[in-house]
Design a protein around this motif. Structure first.
Motif, PDB file in Angstrom:
ATOM      1  N   ASP A   6       0.853  -1.186   0.000  1.00  0.00           N
ATOM      2  CA  ASP A   6       0.000   0.000   0.000  1.00  0.00           C
ATOM      3  C   ASP A   6       0.888   1.234   0.000  1.00  0.00           C
ATOM      4  O   ASP A   6       1.833   1.322   0.782  1.00  0.00           O
ATOM      5  N   THR A   7       0.616   2.187  -0.880  1.00  0.00           N
ATOM      6  CA  THR A   7       1.382   3.422  -0.933  1.00  0.00           C
ATOM      7  C   THR A   7       0.465   4.589  -1.281  1.00  0.00           C
ATOM      8  O   THR A   7      -0.487   4.425  -2.056  1.00  0.00           O
ATOM      9  N   VAL A   8       0.769   5.755  -0.718  1.00  0.00           N
ATOM     10  CA  VAL A   8       0.007   6.964  -1.060  1.00  0.00           C
ATOM     11  C   VAL A   8       0.432   7.517  -2.412  1.00  0.00           C
ATOM     12  O   VAL A   8      -0.200   8.425  -2.936  1.00  0.00           O
ATOM     13  N   ASP A   9       1.513   6.958  -2.982  1.00  0.00           N
ATOM     14  CA  ASP A   9       2.021   7.433  -4.264  1.00  0.00           C
ATOM     15  C   ASP A   9       1.333   6.790  -5.466  1.00  0.00           C
ATOM     16  O   ASP A   9       1.724   7.028  -6.612  1.00  0.00           O
ATOM     17  N   ALA A  10       0.329   5.969  -5.204  1.00  0.00           N
ATOM     18  CA  ALA A  10      -0.512   5.384  -6.255  1.00  0.00           C
ATOM     19  C   ALA A  10      -1.959   5.539  -5.794  1.00  0.00           C
ATOM     20  O   ALA A  10      -2.225   5.675  -4.590  1.00  0.00           O
ATOM     21  N   ASP A  36      -4.067  10.358 -11.170  1.00  0.00           N
ATOM     22  CA  ASP A  36      -3.021  11.015 -10.390  1.00  0.00           C
ATOM     23  C   ASP A  36      -3.380  10.856  -8.913  1.00  0.00           C
ATOM     24  O   ASP A  36      -4.442  11.321  -8.487  1.00  0.00           O
ATOM     25  N   PRO A  37      -2.535  10.198  -8.116  1.00  0.00           N
ATOM     26  CA  PRO A  37      -2.889   9.953  -6.715  1.00  0.00           C
ATOM     27  C   PRO A  37      -2.972  11.226  -5.870  1.00  0.00           C
ATOM     28  O   PRO A  37      -3.625  11.234  -4.835  1.00  0.00           O
ATOM     29  N   LYS A  38      -2.346  12.294  -6.319  1.00  0.00           N
ATOM     30  CA  LYS A  38      -2.369  13.550  -5.553  1.00  0.00           C
ATOM     31  C   LYS A  38      -3.643  14.356  -5.802  1.00  0.00           C
ATOM     32  O   LYS A  38      -4.186  14.967  -4.899  1.00  0.00           O
ATOM     33  N   THR A  39      -4.125  14.329  -7.062  1.00  0.00           N
ATOM     34  CA  THR A  39      -5.282  15.156  -7.417  1.00  0.00           C
ATOM     35  C   THR A  39      -6.566  14.354  -7.613  1.00  0.00           C
ATOM     36  O   THR A  39      -7.653  14.923  -7.588  1.00  0.00           O
ATOM     37  N   GLY A  40      -6.424  13.074  -7.891  1.00  0.00           N
ATOM     38  CA  GLY A  40      -7.588  12.249  -8.189  1.00  0.00           C
ATOM     39  C   GLY A  40      -8.082  12.408  -9.615  1.00  0.00           C
ATOM     40  O   GLY A  40      -9.080  11.802 -10.006  1.00  0.00           O
ATOM     41  N   ILE A  41      -7.375  13.200 -10.412  1.00  0.00           N
ATOM     42  CA  ILE A  41      -7.772  13.440 -11.800  1.00  0.00           C
ATOM     43  C   ILE A  41      -7.238  12.324 -12.690  1.00  0.00           C
ATOM     44  O   ILE A  41      -6.096  11.898 -12.557  1.00  0.00           O
ATOM     45  N   MET A  42      -8.088  11.858 -13.603  1.00  0.00           N
ATOM     46  CA  MET A  42      -7.710  10.787 -14.511  1.00  0.00           C
ATOM     47  C   MET A  42      -7.358  11.354 -15.881  1.00  0.00           C
ATOM     48  O   MET A  42      -8.151  12.079 -16.485  1.00  0.00           O
ATOM     49  N   ALA A  43      -6.165  11.015 -16.358  1.00  0.00           N
ATOM     50  CA  ALA A  43      -5.729  11.444 -17.686  1.00  0.00           C
ATOM     51  C   ALA A  43      -6.574  10.744 -18.747  1.00  0.00           C
ATOM     52  O   ALA A  43      -6.895   9.565 -18.613  1.00  0.00           O
ATOM     53  N   ASN A  56       2.121   4.921 -11.679  1.00  0.00           N
ATOM     54  CA  ASN A  56       1.431   4.272 -10.565  1.00  0.00           C
ATOM     55  C   ASN A  56       1.994   2.864 -10.323  1.00  0.00           C
ATOM     56  O   ASN A  56       2.212   2.472  -9.171  1.00  0.00           O
ATOM     57  N   VAL A  57       2.233   2.126 -11.393  1.00  0.00           N
ATOM     58  CA  VAL A  57       2.852   0.799 -11.266  1.00  0.00           C
ATOM     59  C   VAL A  57       4.221   0.949 -10.597  1.00  0.00           C
ATOM     60  O   VAL A  57       4.558   0.210  -9.671  1.00  0.00           O
ATOM     61  N   LYS A  58       4.990   1.907 -11.066  1.00  0.00           N
ATOM     62  CA  LYS A  58       6.336   2.149 -10.522  1.00  0.00           C
ATOM     63  C   LYS A  58       6.275   2.451  -9.027  1.00  0.00           C
ATOM     64  O   LYS A  58       7.083   1.944  -8.242  1.00  0.00           O
ATOM     65  N   ALA A  59       5.325   3.265  -8.607  1.00  0.00           N
ATOM     66  CA  ALA A  59       5.190   3.624  -7.193  1.00  0.00           C
ATOM     67  C   ALA A  59       4.896   2.402  -6.328  1.00  0.00           C
ATOM     68  O   ALA A  59       5.443   2.255  -5.226  1.00  0.00           O
TER      69      ALA A  59
END
Length: 125
Positions: A6-10, A36-43, A56-59
């Motif tokens: 579990d990470t806050v970076d994803a 984006d885990p910081k904004t919740g906005i989806m590209a 996100n995978v990397k995080a």
């Protein structure tokens, strides 16, 4: 022993699943939407979305003590196979040498109507 990752970076899981699971020397990430885990906005642009999904995978991998260089298999789910070339261009920058094996499929629909979702399996040495 199975270890929950579990990470806050994803992005937080949007259902009853883990962001990732480590079992022995293997790490399995859940499919990552381009949120984006910081904004919740989806590209929504496929290039930006591919980048965000892979970030996100990397995080998740980093939270487990691994990196993208440990990835042995990915699966890419595309809403539209016409995005394959653009996705590949971005994807290649994350795996510039010795890329993992991969499957890429077009699906009828993804959660939150995303344009892409990417999951990975990594092996620690």
């Amino acid at each position: 022993m199975k270890v929950h990752i579990d990470t806050v970076d994803a992005p937080k899981a949007i259902g009853p699943y883990s962001q990732g699971v480590k079992m022995g020397n293997l790490i399995f990430t859940s499919g990552q939407l381009p949120i984006d885990p910081k904004t919740g906005i989806m590209a929504e642009d496929i290039r930006e979305a591919t980048q965000q999904s892979l970030d996100n995978v990397k995080a998740i991998l980093e939270a487990a003590g691994a990196s993208l260089s440990n990835v042995v298999k990915t699966t890419v789910f595309l809403r539209d196979m016409n995005d394959f070339t653009a996705m590949n261009e971005v994807y290649a920058t994350y795996f510039p040498s010795n890329p993992p094996s991969r499957s890429a499929v077009q699906v009828a629909r993804l959660p939150k109507d995303a344009v892409i979702e990417i999951e990975a399996v990594a092996a620690m040495e």
